[in-house]
Design a protein around this motif. Structure first.
Motif, PDB file in Angstrom:
ATOM      1  N   SER A 177      48.703  27.202 -41.250  1.00  0.00           N
ATOM      2  CA  SER A 177      49.831  26.276 -41.345  1.00  0.00           C
ATOM      3  C   SER A 177      49.458  24.960 -40.687  1.00  0.00           C
ATOM      4  CB  SER A 177      51.071  26.858 -40.658  1.00  0.00           C
ATOM      5  OG  SER A 177      51.425  28.111 -41.214  1.00  0.00           O
ATOM      6  N   ALA A 178      50.222  23.932 -40.982  1.00  0.00           N
ATOM      7  CA  ALA A 178      49.937  22.626 -40.403  1.00  0.00           C
ATOM      8  C   ALA A 178      50.124  22.662 -38.887  1.00  0.00           C
ATOM      9  CB  ALA A 178      50.856  21.574 -41.018  1.00  0.00           C
ATOM     10  N   VAL A 179      49.349  21.850 -38.170  1.00  0.00           N
ATOM     11  CA  VAL A 179      49.438  21.766 -36.715  1.00  0.00           C
ATOM     12  C   VAL A 179      49.744  20.327 -36.315  1.00  0.00           C
ATOM     13  CG1 VAL A 179      47.820  23.675 -36.395  1.00  0.00           C
ATOM     14  CG2 VAL A 179      46.962  21.323 -36.422  1.00  0.00           C
ATOM     15  N   GLU A 180      50.220  20.170 -35.086  1.00  0.00           N
ATOM     16  CA  GLU A 180      50.425  18.849 -34.507  1.00  0.00           C
ATOM     17  C   GLU A 180      49.383  18.639 -33.419  1.00  0.00           C
ATOM     18  OE1 GLU A 180      54.491  17.969 -33.365  1.00  0.00           O
ATOM     19  OE2 GLU A 180      55.212  19.575 -34.682  1.00  0.00           O
ATOM     20  N   VAL A 181      48.892  17.416 -33.282  1.00  0.00           N
ATOM     21  CA  VAL A 181      47.821  17.160 -32.317  1.00  0.00           C
ATOM     22  C   VAL A 181      48.090  15.883 -31.525  1.00  0.00           C
ATOM     23  CG1 VAL A 181      46.000  18.359 -33.596  1.00  0.00           C
ATOM     24  CG2 VAL A 181      46.467  15.958 -34.084  1.00  0.00           C
ATOM     25  N   LYS A 182      47.574  15.869 -30.292  1.00  0.00           N
ATOM     26  CA  LYS A 182      47.525  14.682 -29.443  1.00  0.00           C
ATOM     27  C   LYS A 182      46.118  14.622 -28.864  1.00  0.00           C
ATOM     28  CE  LYS A 182      52.396  14.957 -27.959  1.00  0.00           C
ATOM     29  NZ  LYS A 182      53.284  15.082 -26.766  1.00  0.00           N
ATOM     30  N   LEU A 183      45.668  13.404 -28.509  1.00  0.00           N
ATOM     31  CA  LEU A 183      44.311  13.240 -28.005  1.00  0.00           C
ATOM     32  C   LEU A 183      44.280  12.196 -26.899  1.00  0.00           C
ATOM     33  CD1 LEU A 183      41.308  14.118 -28.520  1.00  0.00           C
ATOM     34  CD2 LEU A 183      41.108  12.087 -29.979  1.00  0.00           C
ATOM     35  N   SER A 184      43.488  12.499 -25.838  1.00  0.00           N
ATOM     36  CA  SER A 184      43.290  11.560 -24.727  1.00  0.00           C
ATOM     37  C   SER A 184      41.799  11.352 -24.522  1.00  0.00           C
ATOM     38  CB  SER A 184      43.914  12.097 -23.438  1.00  0.00           C
ATOM     39  OG  SER A 184      45.304  12.293 -23.592  1.00  0.00           O
TER      40      SER A 184
ATOM     41  N   LYS B 289      43.492   8.194 -21.138  1.00  0.00           N
ATOM     42  CA  LYS B 289      44.365   7.320 -21.918  1.00  0.00           C
ATOM     43  C   LYS B 289      44.657   7.947 -23.282  1.00  0.00           C
ATOM     44  CE  LYS B 289      44.659   2.621 -23.781  1.00  0.00           C
ATOM     45  NZ  LYS B 289      43.949   1.316 -23.946  1.00  0.00           N
ATOM     46  N   ALA B 290      45.935   7.972 -23.678  1.00  0.00           N
ATOM     47  CA  ALA B 290      46.319   8.524 -24.974  1.00  0.00           C
ATOM     48  C   ALA B 290      45.737   7.681 -26.105  1.00  0.00           C
ATOM     49  CB  ALA B 290      47.840   8.591 -25.088  1.00  0.00           C
TER      50      ALA B 290
ATOM     51  N   THR C 296      34.486  13.991 -21.349  1.00  0.00           N
ATOM     52  CA  THR C 296      35.372  15.063 -21.795  1.00  0.00           C
ATOM     53  C   THR C 296      36.705  14.485 -22.283  1.00  0.00           C
ATOM     54  OG1 THR C 296      34.374  16.621 -20.230  1.00  0.00           O
ATOM     55  CG2 THR C 296      36.533  17.197 -21.131  1.00  0.00           C
ATOM     56  N   TRP C 297      36.992  14.706 -23.542  1.00  0.00           N
ATOM     57  CA  TRP C 297      38.254  14.309 -24.146  1.00  0.00           C
ATOM     58  C   TRP C 297      39.208  15.504 -24.098  1.00  0.00           C
ATOM     59  CZ3 TRP C 297      38.730   9.755 -27.652  1.00  0.00           C
ATOM     60  CH2 TRP C 297      37.611   8.910 -27.571  1.00  0.00           C
ATOM     61  N   LYS C 298      40.491  15.227 -24.112  1.00  0.00           N
ATOM     62  CA  LYS C 298      41.479  16.303 -24.076  1.00  0.00           C
ATOM     63  C   LYS C 298      42.289  16.301 -25.373  1.00  0.00           C
ATOM     64  CE  LYS C 298      41.949  16.533 -19.044  1.00  0.00           C
ATOM     65  NZ  LYS C 298      42.865  16.393 -17.877  1.00  0.00           N
ATOM     66  N   LEU C 299      42.220  17.447 -26.057  1.00  0.00           N
ATOM     67  CA  LEU C 299      42.956  17.630 -27.302  1.00  0.00           C
ATOM     68  C   LEU C 299      44.119  18.578 -27.052  1.00  0.00           C
ATOM     69  CD1 LEU C 299      43.112  17.340 -30.459  1.00  0.00           C
ATOM     70  CD2 LEU C 299      41.692  19.398 -30.567  1.00  0.00           C
TER      71      LEU C 299
END
Length: 591
Positions: free
Chosen positions: A265-272, A277-278, A306-309
């Motif tokens: 199914s579709a997912v929602e994502v955010k990344l920093s 910083k977003a 290191t990025w944060k997902l």
């Protein structure tokens, strides 16, 4: 005409001599460490796929492959086949996001049809690469099917096998690997056939019983073909809330980081970013695409660290997260001091990375690097692997020559995200030859030029310019006056009534240099749009077709992309759908 030929023959040697006297200059090229690919995705669209791939995940997997392609430069084509070509998209260069979207929209519109003939899918895919591949790109074919051949009446297995053999031989001659994917949902897949296709062309065969595995397989093929690796990050179970995942960018030579999230199914994502910083999704440095089967984040020129997902999925939905790094890296072996050696001598080997055509200064590249020297005995064909040492300054080691033979040396470097190999270097220890130091190429200091030399240089330059201008003019004159052979047969069909005109034969020997479809149609005003459909003489009595209009041209039931030119040979038949009037023109080239 004879005077022009004599002048051409007189000036050509002079021009060649003057060119040889000029100092050589290098030309820039795309660094081999940042490869481009030309890929054709040949997809089985037989009706049996309605059962083995109910949700058309195969289409989603193909679209993921398109999205993973580099932001600019890669070329991708699509062939949809059953026992015939249902639809086809010629190689399209990915220049913008709109190009990728156009290709994905084409994939969404593919229809199913009866029967299956693998030879048709392989043959057409190879043909697409033969007609449109860039010689500087890395070619490949991906063949996807869910079963064995199911041939229509009038087609025998022997005919199919003969066509398949010929297509494989052409692929081998052009160094085109054919990766195969078998969707073995019903257990009836003929795996040996797919293994043979992939094995003979230097590729790899994949088999799965679940369509859900296809996006992951396409990701692996993409990475493998470009000497990259799929780096597993994490597998999550969706819980309806955001879950945090660390994404590591190991060094500054990563050109693009592809983060794929494959889910039901579709997912929602955010990344920093590494500074916390977003990152806006999407943005000029982050390409975002999603579908019902996957989400892809492509970070362009990502900062090291290191990025944060953060990922939010549907409860209990499995989400596989993988990374594929696109690198601009080339491995270079330093020149050896000699090409001839003695048996038992130690050959010192050094190598380093280049990025963007320059020696990479990032010491992080050599950390956790597995470096190996592959030494091949040219006489026996046997290879030996010797571990090398990697450090901040590069890669180094030695190889003791075991016999009085010729050897080919290649340095291979491998880490978690990629594999790179240097160009091969050959040396000889045959007959115990004494070591002969290689003579380094010296760059001579420019001699001081006196007035006389300067005058002769100016005269030479003037003659060179004059000769080049004359030759260019002659070549343009000859091109503009090159004749045609044969004739064409033209029919015009009214698409509203279905009525056709009587076939009209037009001899081509009256034209020189070029002619237009409008001329063949007697310059009728209602066909004025065809004045920009141009024909020019091609090699071996062929025609070069150039379509500068919005008219759609078909050949064999498939759209013919002729904006940049397409070759027509004797016996070829095309259909042109006009835009301003509801009519079509059928044209056949005969001799």
């Amino acid at each position: 005409m004879k005077i022009h030929v004599r002048l051409y023959r007189l000036l050509l040697p002079m021009l060649l001599v003057l060119l040889l006297l000029q100092p050589a200059t290098g030309s820039a090229a795309t660094p081999a460490g940042d490869p481009r690919m030309d890929a054709v995705l040949s997809v089985d669209v037989s009706t049996s796929m309605n059962e083995s791939d109910v949700n058309k995940v195969s289409f989603e997997a193909v679209k993921l492959f398109v999205d993973m392609a580099s932001v600019q430069g890669d070329k991708i084509g699509v062939v949809a086949y059953t026992d015939r070509i249902m639809r086809e998209k010629a190689l399209l260069e990915m220049k913008t996001a709109a190009d990728k979207q156009s290709l994905k929209s084409f994939i969404d519109q593919l229809d199913r049809g009866p029967y299956t003939d693998l030879a048709v899918g392989v043959n057409e895919a190879v043909k697409v690469l033969e007609n449109g591949a860039d010689p500087s790109h890395i070619p490949m074919v991906v063949l996807l099917t869910d079963g064995n051949n199911s041939l229509a009446a009038g087609r025998t297995q022997e005919q199919s096998d003969k066509e398949m053999t010929a297509a494989i031989e052409r692929a081998k001659a052009k160094n085109i690997p054919i990766y195969t994917i078998g969707l073995n949902a019903d257990g009836q897949l003929n795996k040996s056939v797919l293994d043979k296709i992939a094995g003979e062309t230097g590729a790899k065969s994949f088999v799965t019983s679940s369509a859900a595995d296809l996006p992951g397989i396409l990701s692996e093929i993409y990475a493998r073909h470009l000497n990259l690796k799929v780096v597993p990050v994490q597998e999550l179970n969706g819980n309806g809330a955001y879950q945090e995942v660390a994404i590591d960018i190991p060094n500054a030579s990563v050109k693009e980081a592809n983060i794929s999230l494959i889910s039901g199914s579709a997912v929602e994502v955010k990344l920093s970013d590494p500074q916390g910083k977003a990152v806006a999704i999407p943005s000029d440095k982050l390409v975002y695409t999603s579908s019902k089967a996957y989400t892809l984040l492509k970070i362009v020129q990502p900062a090291q660290g290191t990025w944060k997902l953060q990922v939010k999925g549907v409860p209990k939905d499995k989400i596989k997260i993988n990374l594929v790094y696109n690198y601009d890296l080339k491995l270079q072996m330093e020149p050896l001091p000699s090409k001839t050696w003695k048996r038992g001598e130690d050959v010192a080997v050094k190598a380093y990375f280049e990025s963007g055509g320059q020696k990479a200064g990032d010491a992080e590249l050599y950390k956790k690097l597995k470096a190996t020297l592959v030494a091949k005995d040219v006489q026996t064909g046997k290879s030996e692997e010797v571990p090398l040492t990697s450090g901040a300054q590069g890669i180094s080691g030695t190889y003791k020559l075991p016999d009085s033979h010729d050897y080919e040396l290649v340095v291979r470097a491998e880490d978690a995200g990629y594999v790179r190999e240097s160009d091969p270097v050959r040396l000889s220890a045959a007959s115990g030859a004494a070591q002969t130091p290689a003579t380094p190429v010296q760059t001579a200091e420019p001699a001081q030029k006196g007035p006389g030399a300067m005058v002769w240089t100016a005269i030479g330059a003037g003659v060179l310019i004059l000769a080049a201008a004359v030759l260019y003019g002659l070549s343009m004159w000859r091109k503009a006056n090159k004749g045609f052979v044969g004739q064409v047969v033209i029919e015009v069909r009214d698409e509203d009534t279905g009525e056709r005109t009587t076939p009209q034969y037009r001899k081509l020997d009256a034209f020189k240099g070029k002619f237009t479809l409008h001329q063949l149609l007697q310059l009728a005003p209602e066909f004025a749009e065809t004045k920009d459909i141009v024909f020019r003489p091609g090699a071996n009595d062929s025609l070069q077709l150039h379509n500068g209009t919005a008219c759609v041209i078909e050949k064999g039931g498939r759209v013919l992309e002729a904006a940049q030119g397409k070759e027509l040979r004797a016996g070829d038949r095309i259909r042109i759908m006009l835009g301003s009037v509801h009519r079509s023109v059928t044209l056949e080239y005969i001799k």
